[in-house]
Design a protein around this motif. Structure first.
Motif, PDB file in Angstrom:
ATOM      1  N   THR A  11       0.002  10.789 -33.529  1.00  0.00           N
ATOM      2  CA  THR A  11      -0.025  11.918 -34.454  1.00  0.00           C
ATOM      3  C   THR A  11       0.658  13.115 -33.814  1.00  0.00           C
ATOM      4  O   THR A  11       0.350  13.482 -32.678  1.00  0.00           O
ATOM      5  N   CYS A  12       1.576  13.723 -34.549  1.00  0.00           N
ATOM      6  CA  CYS A  12       2.245  14.945 -34.088  1.00  0.00           C
ATOM      7  C   CYS A  12       1.216  16.072 -34.135  1.00  0.00           C
ATOM      8  O   CYS A  12       0.581  16.299 -35.165  1.00  0.00           O
ATOM      9  N   ILE A  13       1.041  16.782 -33.016  1.00  0.00           N
ATOM     10  CA  ILE A  13       0.050  17.859 -32.991  1.00  0.00           C
ATOM     11  C   ILE A  13       0.543  19.103 -33.719  1.00  0.00           C
ATOM     12  O   ILE A  13      -0.232  20.033 -33.936  1.00  0.00           O
ATOM     13  N   SER A  21       5.545   6.123 -31.852  1.00  0.00           N
ATOM     14  CA  SER A  21       5.662   6.932 -30.638  1.00  0.00           C
ATOM     15  C   SER A  21       7.118   7.142 -30.217  1.00  0.00           C
ATOM     16  O   SER A  21       7.427   8.135 -29.563  1.00  0.00           O
ATOM     17  N   SER A  22       8.019   6.232 -30.607  1.00  0.00           N
ATOM     18  CA  SER A  22       9.428   6.405 -30.246  1.00  0.00           C
ATOM     19  C   SER A  22      10.078   7.567 -31.000  1.00  0.00           C
ATOM     20  O   SER A  22      11.125   8.067 -30.596  1.00  0.00           O
ATOM     21  N   ASP A  23       9.457   8.017 -32.103  1.00  0.00           N
ATOM     22  CA  ASP A  23       9.986   9.145 -32.868  1.00  0.00           C
ATOM     23  C   ASP A  23       9.428  10.481 -32.399  1.00  0.00           C
ATOM     24  O   ASP A  23       9.840  11.530 -32.890  1.00  0.00           O
ATOM     25  N   LEU A  24       8.480  10.448 -31.475  1.00  0.00           N
ATOM     26  CA  LEU A  24       7.821  11.663 -31.017  1.00  0.00           C
ATOM     27  C   LEU A  24       8.136  11.934 -29.548  1.00  0.00           C
ATOM     28  O   LEU A  24       8.418  11.015 -28.787  1.00  0.00           O
ATOM     29  N   LEU A  25       8.075  13.199 -29.178  1.00  0.00           N
ATOM     30  CA  LEU A  25       8.282  13.618 -27.793  1.00  0.00           C
ATOM     31  C   LEU A  25       6.921  13.800 -27.138  1.00  0.00           C
ATOM     32  O   LEU A  25       6.054  14.499 -27.672  1.00  0.00           O
ATOM     33  N   ALA A  47       0.434  14.849 -25.013  1.00  0.00           N
ATOM     34  CA  ALA A  47       0.342  15.223 -26.424  1.00  0.00           C
ATOM     35  C   ALA A  47       1.692  14.891 -27.039  1.00  0.00           C
ATOM     36  O   ALA A  47       2.728  14.985 -26.376  1.00  0.00           O
ATOM     37  N   HIS A  48       1.701  14.509 -28.301  1.00  0.00           N
ATOM     38  CA  HIS A  48       2.934  14.102 -28.952  1.00  0.00           C
ATOM     39  C   HIS A  48       3.315  15.086 -30.049  1.00  0.00           C
ATOM     40  O   HIS A  48       2.456  15.578 -30.778  1.00  0.00           O
ATOM     41  N   VAL A  49       4.611  15.352 -30.143  1.00  0.00           N
ATOM     42  CA  VAL A  49       5.128  16.281 -31.137  1.00  0.00           C
ATOM     43  C   VAL A  49       6.512  15.795 -31.560  1.00  0.00           C
ATOM     44  O   VAL A  49       7.225  15.175 -30.766  1.00  0.00           O
ATOM     45  N   HIS A  50       6.871  16.050 -32.820  1.00  0.00           N
ATOM     46  CA  HIS A  50       8.229  15.717 -33.246  1.00  0.00           C
ATOM     47  C   HIS A  50       9.217  16.562 -32.427  1.00  0.00           C
ATOM     48  O   HIS A  50       8.937  17.724 -32.141  1.00  0.00           O
ATOM     49  N   PRO A  51      10.358  15.995 -32.047  1.00  0.00           N
ATOM     50  CA  PRO A  51      11.338  16.770 -31.264  1.00  0.00           C
ATOM     51  C   PRO A  51      12.066  17.762 -32.164  1.00  0.00           C
ATOM     52  O   PRO A  51      13.276  17.689 -32.373  1.00  0.00           O
TER      53      PRO A  51
END
Length: 94
Positions: A11-13, A21-25, A47-51
């Motif tokens: 989940t993008c924070i 997960s490959s689409d998130l930074l 933590a994961h976020v969209h780039p």
């Protein structure tokens, strides 16, 4: 027949949407500074976020980084912002 391995979903924070997960930074914290972990190899909680600058700004405004990384105090976003500026549009990282 070769079995296909399922990719983890995170989940993008920032925008709170779920994505592979490959689409998130992945972002980690070290000494109060947020660091981009494009290769997903750094130690510690991530933590994961969209780039995307919009998602990073939204996560900062919502104070999601300290909560997701379970740290207290202000966190410096300088290296994450510089990384996003250098990233060509539409390019996958990692």
């Amino acid at each position: 027949m070769v079995a296909c391995r399922a990719e983890p979903v995170r989940t993008c924070i920032g925008c709170r949407s779920r994505a592979p997960s490959s689409d998130l930074l992945r972002i980690v914290v070290d000494s109060g500074e947020l660091l981009p972990d494009a290769r997903r190899r750094m130690r510690g909680r991530g933590a994961h976020v969209h780039p995307d600058r919009t998602c990073v700004d939204l996560a900062e405004r919502r104070k999601a980084f300290p909560r997701a990384l379970r740290v207290s105090g202000p966190l410096e976003l300088g290296q994450v912002r510089r990384y996003l500026e250098r990233l060509p549009m539409g390019q996958k990282f990692g």
